[in-house]
Design a protein around this motif. Structure first.
Motif, PDB file in Angstrom:
ATOM      1  N   ASN A   2     -66.520  38.841  31.765  1.00 42.44           N
ATOM      2  CA  ASN A   2     -67.246  39.200  32.982  1.00 42.44           C
ATOM      3  C   ASN A   2     -66.255  39.262  34.130  1.00 42.44           C
ATOM      4  O   ASN A   2     -65.484  38.337  34.332  1.00 42.44           O
ATOM      5  CB  ASN A   2     -68.319  38.171  33.309  1.00 42.44           C
ATOM      6  N   SER A   3     -66.264  40.337  34.857  1.00 40.31           N
ATOM      7  CA  SER A   3     -65.415  40.481  36.040  1.00 40.31           C
ATOM      8  C   SER A   3     -66.307  40.862  37.198  1.00 40.31           C
ATOM      9  O   SER A   3     -67.107  41.776  37.081  1.00 40.31           O
ATOM     10  CB  SER A   3     -64.388  41.588  35.823  1.00 40.31           C
ATOM     11  N   PHE A   4     -66.156  40.171  38.291  1.00 38.01           N
ATOM     12  CA  PHE A   4     -66.974  40.451  39.452  1.00 38.01           C
ATOM     13  C   PHE A   4     -66.078  40.727  40.644  1.00 38.01           C
ATOM     14  O   PHE A   4     -65.056  40.081  40.826  1.00 38.01           O
ATOM     15  CB  PHE A   4     -67.910  39.277  39.748  1.00 38.01           C
ATOM     16  N   ILE A   5     -66.455  41.685  41.453  1.00 36.59           N
ATOM     17  CA  ILE A   5     -65.705  42.065  42.632  1.00 36.59           C
ATOM     18  C   ILE A   5     -66.534  41.643  43.844  1.00 36.59           C
ATOM     19  O   ILE A   5     -67.687  42.049  43.984  1.00 36.59           O
ATOM     20  CB  ILE A   5     -65.470  43.592  42.674  1.00 36.59           C
ATOM     21  N   GLN A  59     -67.908  49.654  40.483  1.00 37.04           N
ATOM     22  CA  GLN A  59     -66.732  48.868  40.092  1.00 37.04           C
ATOM     23  C   GLN A  59     -66.364  49.004  38.616  1.00 37.04           C
ATOM     24  O   GLN A  59     -65.453  48.318  38.141  1.00 37.04           O
ATOM     25  CB  GLN A  59     -66.968  47.397  40.432  1.00 37.04           C
ATOM     26  N   GLN A  60     -67.035  49.869  37.863  1.00 34.94           N
ATOM     27  CA  GLN A  60     -66.772  49.986  36.431  1.00 34.94           C
ATOM     28  C   GLN A  60     -65.317  50.348  36.145  1.00 34.94           C
ATOM     29  O   GLN A  60     -64.704  49.787  35.236  1.00 34.94           O
ATOM     30  CB  GLN A  60     -67.709  51.019  35.789  1.00 34.94           C
ATOM     31  N   ASP A  61     -64.731  51.256  36.908  1.00 37.19           N
ATOM     32  CA  ASP A  61     -63.357  51.678  36.652  1.00 37.19           C
ATOM     33  C   ASP A  61     -62.368  50.521  36.788  1.00 37.19           C
ATOM     34  O   ASP A  61     -61.475  50.365  35.957  1.00 37.19           O
ATOM     35  CB  ASP A  61     -62.948  52.820  37.585  1.00 37.19           C
ATOM     36  N   MET A  66     -58.881  46.239  34.435  1.00 45.87           N
ATOM     37  CA  MET A  66     -58.520  44.827  34.303  1.00 45.87           C
ATOM     38  C   MET A  66     -58.631  44.367  32.856  1.00 45.87           C
ATOM     39  O   MET A  66     -57.769  43.633  32.364  1.00 45.87           O
ATOM     40  CB  MET A  66     -59.405  43.962  35.200  1.00 45.87           C
ATOM     41  N   SER A  67     -59.674  44.804  32.157  1.00 39.10           N
ATOM     42  CA  SER A  67     -59.848  44.427  30.756  1.00 39.10           C
ATOM     43  C   SER A  67     -58.728  44.983  29.889  1.00 39.10           C
ATOM     44  O   SER A  67     -58.182  44.285  29.037  1.00 39.10           O
ATOM     45  CB  SER A  67     -61.204  44.924  30.232  1.00 39.10           C
ATOM     46  N   GLN A  72     -53.660  44.159  26.881  1.00 44.33           N
ATOM     47  CA  GLN A  72     -52.247  44.482  26.699  1.00 44.33           C
ATOM     48  C   GLN A  72     -51.371  43.238  26.797  1.00 44.33           C
ATOM     49  O   GLN A  72     -50.289  43.187  26.227  1.00 44.33           O
ATOM     50  CB  GLN A  72     -51.802  45.536  27.714  1.00 44.33           C
ATOM     51  N   LEU A  73     -51.844  42.223  27.506  1.00 46.07           N
ATOM     52  CA  LEU A  73     -51.133  40.953  27.602  1.00 46.07           C
ATOM     53  C   LEU A  73     -51.411  40.050  26.406  1.00 46.07           C
ATOM     54  O   LEU A  73     -50.887  38.940  26.316  1.00 46.07           O
ATOM     55  CB  LEU A  73     -51.511  40.230  28.898  1.00 46.07           C
TER      56      LEU A  73
END
Length: 82
Positions: A2-5, A59-61, A66-67, A72-73
């Motif tokens: 979950n990512s929130f802006i 904010q989907q983009d 970020m995901s 990649q990390l």
């Protein structure tokens, strides 16, 4: 993941307590708020879905970027297909 802006975050801490407040332009609680550029009044409803889709969710983009960067990390996410 979950990512929130948030558009605004405030934190206070004192001798007798502490608090925090988060605000997001797209938050359902802002449907009646006055904005200089106007307010169309429509916001995604609380618990209206796991994530709304564009154009309601602007904010989907950035969440996708970020995901992808986290993957990649080498971070693994629950429910990820890879």
């Amino acid at each position: 993941m979950n990512s929130f802006i948030f558009d605004n975050v405030t934190v206070s801490s004192g001798m007798n307590g502490c608090s925090y407040e988060v605000d997001a332009y797209e938050g359902a609680w802002n449907s009646g708020k006055g904005y200089e550029e106007g307010n169309k009044g429509h916001r995604p409803g609380i618990k209206g879905g796991y994530f709304p889709v564009p154009p309601v969710d602007s904010q989907q983009d950035i969440r996708t970027a970020m995901s992808v960067a986290c993957e990649q990390l080498g971070l693994k996410f629950e429910g990820a297909s890879s």
